[in-house]
Design an enzyme around this catalytic site. Structure first.
Site, PDB file in Angstrom:
ATOM      1  NE  ARG A 222      57.414  54.873  35.886  1.00 31.27           N
ATOM      2  CZ  ARG A 222      57.041  54.315  37.182  1.00 31.27           C
ATOM      3  NH1 ARG A 222      57.955  54.708  38.111  1.00 31.27           N
ATOM      4  NH2 ARG A 222      56.221  53.635  37.533  1.00 31.27           N
TER       5      ARG A 222
ATOM      6  NE  ARG B 107      51.631  50.112  38.432  1.00 38.17           N
ATOM      7  CZ  ARG B 107      52.343  50.898  37.810  1.00 38.17           C
ATOM      8  NH1 ARG B 107      52.253  51.352  36.346  1.00 38.17           N
ATOM      9  NH2 ARG B 107      53.392  51.537  38.175  1.00 38.17           N
TER      10      ARG B 107
ATOM     11  NE  ARG C  81      57.644  50.685  35.710  1.00 39.16           N
ATOM     12  CZ  ARG C  81      57.695  50.915  37.082  1.00 39.16           C
ATOM     13  NH1 ARG C  81      58.755  51.774  37.574  1.00 39.16           N
ATOM     14  NH2 ARG C  81      56.675  50.571  37.675  1.00 39.16           N
TER      15      ARG C  81
ATOM     16  CE  LYS D  60      55.957  52.483  45.770  1.00 34.89           C
ATOM     17  NZ  LYS D  60      55.001  52.918  44.969  1.00 34.89           N
TER      18      LYS D  60
ATOM     19  NE  ARG E 193      53.234  47.340  45.259  1.00 37.52           N
ATOM     20  CZ  ARG E 193      54.318  47.788  44.996  1.00 37.52           C
ATOM     21  NH1 ARG E 193      55.415  47.552  45.653  1.00 37.52           N
ATOM     22  NH2 ARG E 193      54.237  48.863  44.119  1.00 37.52           N
TER      23      ARG E 193
HETATM   24  P1  B4P Z   1      57.948  56.296  41.907  1.00 41.39           P
HETATM   25  O1  B4P Z   1      56.649  56.412  42.800  1.00 41.39           O
HETATM   26  O2  B4P Z   1      59.094  56.790  42.545  1.00 41.39           O
HETATM   27  O3  B4P Z   1      57.760  54.769  41.191  1.00 41.39           O
HETATM   28  P2  B4P Z   1      58.134  53.350  41.837  1.00 41.39           P
HETATM   29  O4  B4P Z   1      58.733  53.630  42.929  1.00 41.39           O
HETATM   30  O5  B4P Z   1      58.775  52.858  40.510  1.00 41.39           O
HETATM   31  O6  B4P Z   1      56.578  52.961  41.970  1.00 41.39           O
HETATM   32  P3  B4P Z   1      55.761  51.808  41.430  1.00 41.39           P
HETATM   33  O7  B4P Z   1      54.642  51.632  42.405  1.00 41.39           O
HETATM   34  O8  B4P Z   1      55.041  52.492  40.066  1.00 41.39           O
HETATM   35  O9  B4P Z   1      56.369  50.613  41.178  1.00 41.39           O
HETATM   36  P4  B4P Z   1      57.274  49.592  42.020  1.00 41.39           P
HETATM   37  O10 B4P Z   1      58.657  49.447  41.204  1.00 41.39           O
HETATM   38  O11 B4P Z   1      57.139  49.757  43.335  1.00 41.39           O
HETATM   39  O12 B4P Z   1      57.803  57.129  40.793  1.00 41.39           O
HETATM   40  C1  B4P Z   1      56.924  57.507  39.538  1.00 41.39           C
HETATM   41  C2  B4P Z   1      57.164  58.537  38.671  1.00 41.39           C
HETATM   42  O13 B4P Z   1      56.802  59.854  39.223  1.00 41.39           O
HETATM   43  C3  B4P Z   1      58.757  58.863  37.918  1.00 41.39           C
HETATM   44  O14 B4P Z   1      58.682  58.902  36.869  1.00 41.39           O
HETATM   45  C4  B4P Z   1      59.196  59.876  38.944  1.00 41.39           C
HETATM   46  O15 B4P Z   1      60.256  60.672  37.835  1.00 41.39           O
HETATM   47  C5  B4P Z   1      57.823  60.751  38.879  1.00 41.39           C
HETATM   48  N1  B4P Z   1      57.932  61.733  40.113  1.00 41.39           N
HETATM   49  C6  B4P Z   1      58.279  61.048  41.557  1.00 41.39           C
HETATM   50  N2  B4P Z   1      58.221  62.013  42.207  1.00 41.39           N
HETATM   51  C7  B4P Z   1      57.557  63.099  41.752  1.00 41.39           C
HETATM   52  C8  B4P Z   1      57.447  64.468  42.037  1.00 41.39           C
HETATM   53  N3  B4P Z   1      57.657  65.051  43.020  1.00 41.39           N
HETATM   54  N4  B4P Z   1      56.974  65.326  41.040  1.00 41.39           N
HETATM   55  C9  B4P Z   1      56.500  64.756  39.718  1.00 41.39           C
HETATM   56  N5  B4P Z   1      57.041  63.729  39.406  1.00 41.39           N
HETATM   57  C10 B4P Z   1      57.412  62.802  40.591  1.00 41.39           C
HETATM   58  O16 B4P Z   1      56.454  48.153  41.613  1.00 41.39           O
HETATM   59  C11 B4P Z   1      56.295  47.904  40.174  1.00 41.39           C
HETATM   60  C12 B4P Z   1      55.602  46.519  40.252  1.00 41.39           C
HETATM   61  O17 B4P Z   1      56.201  45.309  40.808  1.00 41.39           O
HETATM   62  C13 B4P Z   1      54.111  46.394  41.114  1.00 41.39           C
HETATM   63  O18 B4P Z   1      53.133  46.856  40.189  1.00 41.39           O
HETATM   64  C14 B4P Z   1      53.990  44.793  41.056  1.00 41.39           C
HETATM   65  O19 B4P Z   1      53.745  44.208  40.172  1.00 41.39           O
HETATM   66  C15 B4P Z   1      55.342  44.438  41.585  1.00 41.39           C
HETATM   67  N6  B4P Z   1      55.789  44.317  42.730  1.00 41.39           N
HETATM   68  C16 B4P Z   1      56.523  45.210  43.516  1.00 41.39           C
HETATM   69  N7  B4P Z   1      56.601  45.031  44.865  1.00 41.39           N
HETATM   70  C17 B4P Z   1      55.796  43.989  45.037  1.00 41.39           C
HETATM   71  C18 B4P Z   1      55.158  43.477  46.234  1.00 41.39           C
HETATM   72  N8  B4P Z   1      55.764  43.813  47.421  1.00 41.39           N
HETATM   73  N9  B4P Z   1      54.280  42.345  46.016  1.00 41.39           N
HETATM   74  C19 B4P Z   1      53.842  41.943  44.832  1.00 41.39           C
HETATM   75  N10 B4P Z   1      54.155  42.612  43.669  1.00 41.39           N
HETATM   76  C20 B4P Z   1      55.184  43.511  43.863  1.00 41.39           C
END
Ligand code: B4P
Length: 189
Positions: free
Chosen positions: A127, A144, A133, A13, A88
């Site tokens: 990661r 999660r 993280r 994402k 979410r």
């Molecule tokens: P991403 O999938 O890009 O990770 P993210 O956006 O950070 O998603 P995540 O769900 O973990 O965290 P968020 O910040 O939304 O990438 C993950 C990894 O994969 C990276 O290292 C990347 O390099 C790698 N990667 C990506 N594409 C790839 C590919 N094609 N091939 C190989 N590797 C690849 O949320 C974090 C926390 O915030 C949640 O757990 C929650 O506590 C809180 N939160 C956020 N939004 C919320 C909401 N709406 N309501 C309540 N809590 C919320």
């Protein structure tokens, strides 16, 4: 364009949101990034959010909703935005509907990124090594993922009923996934 990007943790994402917003000139808003920025700065919001994030739980809707409400009231989102990681939960969908109605905005596309759980766990463990993280350890990652299946898949179904979901396979090299996204959005480079 006003769009959401939804997918399980690790689906890409944040990775793809940065590229889409660059290419399409959209303001990208990531609730996870806003929380992490507040955690870093040790603001009251950050102190509150950290307790939940470290456990892999959702930050309570009361906190998250008002943060998004404030952000979407700003002038810079009127021409388009990409919301990453919100909504979410079903309650967040209702809240977002209200916010958009109040600001006379509509949603064009919900982009869903898919990947299987084993791949997701592996990416997030990688990661953890690179970025350190605090929510990227296997126990918390699995929690999660469970929340995604229990609560966020229902969010996708709600938007599916409105016929605005575009599904993209998130497996494969990052550049390839970006091209799939652009093709799905019918954007030519
Ligand atoms: P991403 O999938 O890009 O990770 P993210 O956006 O950070 O998603 P995540 O769900 O973990 O965290 P968020 O910040 O939304 O990438 C993950 C990894 O994969 C990276 O290292 C990347 O390099 C790698 N990667 C990506 N594409 C790839 C590919 N094609 N091939 C190989 N590797 C690849 O949320 C974090 C926390 O915030 C949640 O757990 C929650 O506590 C809180 N939160 C956020 N939004 C919320 C909401 N709406 N309501 C309540 N809590 C919320």
């Amino acid at each position: 364009m006003r769009m959401l990007i939804i997918g399980p943790p690790g689906s890409g994402k944040g990775t793809q949101a940065a590229r889409i917003s660059d290419r399409l000139g959209l303001v990208a808003i990531s609730t996870g990034d806003i929380f992490r920025d507040n955690v870093r700065r040790e603001t009251p919001l950050g102190v509150e959010a950290k307790k939940y994030m470290d456990a892999g739980d959702f930050v309570p809707d009361s906190v998250t909703n008002s943060m998004v409400r404030d952000r979407l009231a700003a002038d810079d989102v009127r021409e388009g935005f990409l919301l990453d990681g919100y909504p979410r939960t079903a309650a967040q969908v209702t809240e977002l509907d209200d916010i958009l109605r109040e600001n006379a905005l509509t949603l064009d596309v919900v982009l869903q990124l898919t990947a299987d759980d084993d791949e997701l766990v592996q990416r997030l463990l990688n990661r953890a090594v690179q970025d350190g993280r605090s929510d990227d350890n296997e126990k918390v990652i699995r929690h999660r993922l469970g929340l995604y299946h229990d609560q966020t898949e229902a969010v996708v179904s709600q938007y599916d009923e409105r016929r605005i979901v575009t599904k993209v396979d998130g497996i494969g090299p990052i550049d390839e996934v970006t091209e799939r996204v652009m093709a799905a959005l019918k954007v030519t480079s």
